[in-house]
Design an enzyme around this catalytic site. Structure first.
Site, PDB file in Angstrom:
ATOM      1  N   CYS A 168       0.837  -1.198   0.000  1.00 32.06           N
ATOM      2  CA  CYS A 168       0.000   0.000   0.000  1.00 32.06           C
ATOM      3  C   CYS A 168       0.875   1.252   0.000  1.00 32.06           C
ATOM      4  O   CYS A 168       1.743   1.410   0.859  1.00 32.06           O
ATOM      5  CB  CYS A 168      -0.906   0.004   1.227  1.00 32.06           C
ATOM      6  N   TYR A 182      -7.677   5.171  -9.038  1.00 26.91           N
ATOM      7  CA  TYR A 182      -7.454   4.223  -7.941  1.00 26.91           C
ATOM      8  C   TYR A 182      -8.455   3.078  -8.005  1.00 26.91           C
ATOM      9  O   TYR A 182      -8.093   1.905  -7.832  1.00 26.91           O
ATOM     10  CB  TYR A 182      -7.563   4.960  -6.610  1.00 26.91           C
ATOM     11  N   GLU A 225       0.974  -0.146  -7.187  1.00 26.22           N
ATOM     12  CA  GLU A 225       0.996   1.086  -6.397  1.00 26.22           C
ATOM     13  C   GLU A 225       2.457   1.387  -6.093  1.00 26.22           C
ATOM     14  O   GLU A 225       3.140   0.582  -5.451  1.00 26.22           O
ATOM     15  CB  GLU A 225       0.214   0.923  -5.089  1.00 26.22           C
ATOM     16  N   ASP A 282      -3.143  -7.123   2.455  1.00 23.63           N
ATOM     17  CA  ASP A 282      -3.497  -6.501   1.175  1.00 23.63           C
ATOM     18  C   ASP A 282      -3.141  -7.455   0.043  1.00 23.63           C
ATOM     19  O   ASP A 282      -1.956  -7.741  -0.186  1.00 23.63           O
ATOM     20  CB  ASP A 282      -2.747  -5.180   1.001  1.00 23.63           C
ATOM     21  N   TYR A 293      -0.151  -4.665  -5.112  1.00 23.61           N
ATOM     22  CA  TYR A 293       0.635  -4.661  -3.877  1.00 23.61           C
ATOM     23  C   TYR A 293       1.945  -5.436  -4.016  1.00 23.61           C
ATOM     24  O   TYR A 293       2.616  -5.716  -3.028  1.00 23.61           O
ATOM     25  CB  TYR A 293      -0.191  -5.257  -2.728  1.00 23.61           C
ATOM     26  N   CYS A 316      -1.970   1.736   7.622  1.00 15.78           N
ATOM     27  CA  CYS A 316      -0.664   1.406   7.052  1.00 15.78           C
ATOM     28  C   CYS A 316      -0.474  -0.094   7.193  1.00 15.78           C
ATOM     29  O   CYS A 316      -0.317  -0.587   8.317  1.00 15.78           O
ATOM     30  CB  CYS A 316       0.465   2.157   7.760  1.00 15.78           C
ATOM     31  N   CYS A 349      19.107  -5.315   6.055  1.00 13.05           N
ATOM     32  CA  CYS A 349      19.671  -5.415   4.713  1.00 13.05           C
ATOM     33  C   CYS A 349      21.101  -4.885   4.727  1.00 13.05           C
ATOM     34  O   CYS A 349      21.327  -3.736   5.124  1.00 13.05           O
ATOM     35  CB  CYS A 349      18.816  -4.631   3.715  1.00 13.05           C
TER      36      CYS A 349
END
Length: 213
Positions: free
Chosen positions: A51, A82, A94, A129, A134, A197, A206
Site C-alpha cells: 500500500c 485508484y 501502487e 493486502d 501490492y 498502514c 539489509c
C-alpha cells in the site's frame, strides 16, 4: 479466468483515458514540487512495496529526499484511477516516486529502506493486502540503478534465507510511465496521521548501502 493475483494480458487491460490526473503543486509535508521540473542534480527512483500510503512515508522521512509522490506504474492502462487499479485490470502497481539528491543520500540507502520496510517474499500481496497492485518492485531509471538493485537483492536474499524466509519475489524492471495518483492519496499519512498502514518488514537487516558513494 481472471484473478486479482495475476497481472492481466495487455489486450485485457482497461482502456484508461488521455486526461492526466490533477496533481497538487506542493508536497504536503515539505512544500517541494511534486512534478517536474525539479532542481538540477536530483535523481529519480521508483519503488513498489505494498500500500503506497505507508510506503511513501518511509521515503519522505529520509534526509536527502527532495520530494515523494504516489502513483501507478508497471502496467498498461493510461492514466488509471485508484478504483480501476484496485480491480486488478490495469496491470499497475501502487508505487512511490522518490526524487533525491545523490550527494546527500545514496540510491543504496533508498534500497535498504525499500527492503527493510516490507516483506519481499509475498508475491502478489503485502500482509492482508492482496492483489497485483501490492507486489514488490524496483523500477530502475538507468543501468547503475539496475545493477545496484540486483546486487542488493542477492545480498538481502542471503540474509532472508538465513532467517528462514522464502525466495524474494520482487520484480526489477525498467521504469515505465509514472501516473500520479489522486490528490487525496498524496502524503496520505501526513494528512491522516491515524490512517491505515499495512506495511510490515521482516525484521531482517539489509546489508547494503549505508553511506553516500
Amino acid at each position: 479466468m481472471f484473478t486479482k493475483t495475476r497481472v492481466p494480458a495487455k489486450d485485457d487491460a482497461l482502456p484508461g483515458r488521455q486526461e492526466k490526473m490533477p496533481v497538487p503543486e506542493a508536497h504536503f509535508v515539505n512544500g517541494a514540487r511534486l512534478q517536474p521540473p525539479f532542481p538540477d542534480g536530483l535523481e529519480r527512483a521508483v519503488f513498489g512495496l505494498g500500500c503506497f500510503w505507508g510506503a511513501e512515508k518511509k521515503f519522505w522521512q529520509l534526509s536527502g529526499v527532495y520530494t515523494t509522490a504516489v502513483g501507478y506504474s508497471a502496467g498498461y492502462t493510461p492514466n488509471p484511477t485508484y478504483r480501476e487499479v484496485c480491480t486488478g485490470m490495469t496491470g499497475h502497481n501502487e508505487v512511490v516516486l522518490v526524487v533525491f539528491d545523490p550527494r546527500k543520500v545514496s540510491y543504496d540507502t533508498l534500497l535498504k529502506t525499500f527492503w527493510e520496510s516490507h516483506d519481499p517474499t509475498q508475491g502478489m500481496r503485502q500482509g492482508n493486502d492482496v492483489g497485483t497492485q501490492y507486489r514488490s518492485g524496483i523500477y530502475y531509471v538507468n543501468d547503475a540503478q539496475r545493477e545496484a538493485a540486483e546486487r542488493s537483492r542477492e545480498a538481502y536474499q542471503a540474509q532472508l534465507r538465513n532467517a528462514g524466509y522464502e525466495r524474494i519475489t520482487t520484480e526489477i524492471m525498467p521504469a515505465g510511465e509514472f501516473y500520479y495518483a489522486e490528490d487525496y492519496h498524496q502524503q496520505y499519512l501526513a494528512k491522516n496521521p491515524g490512517g491505515y498502514c499495512g506495511l510490515g518488514g521482516t525484521g531482517v537487516s539489509c546489508p547494503v548501502g549505508v553511506e553516500v558513494h
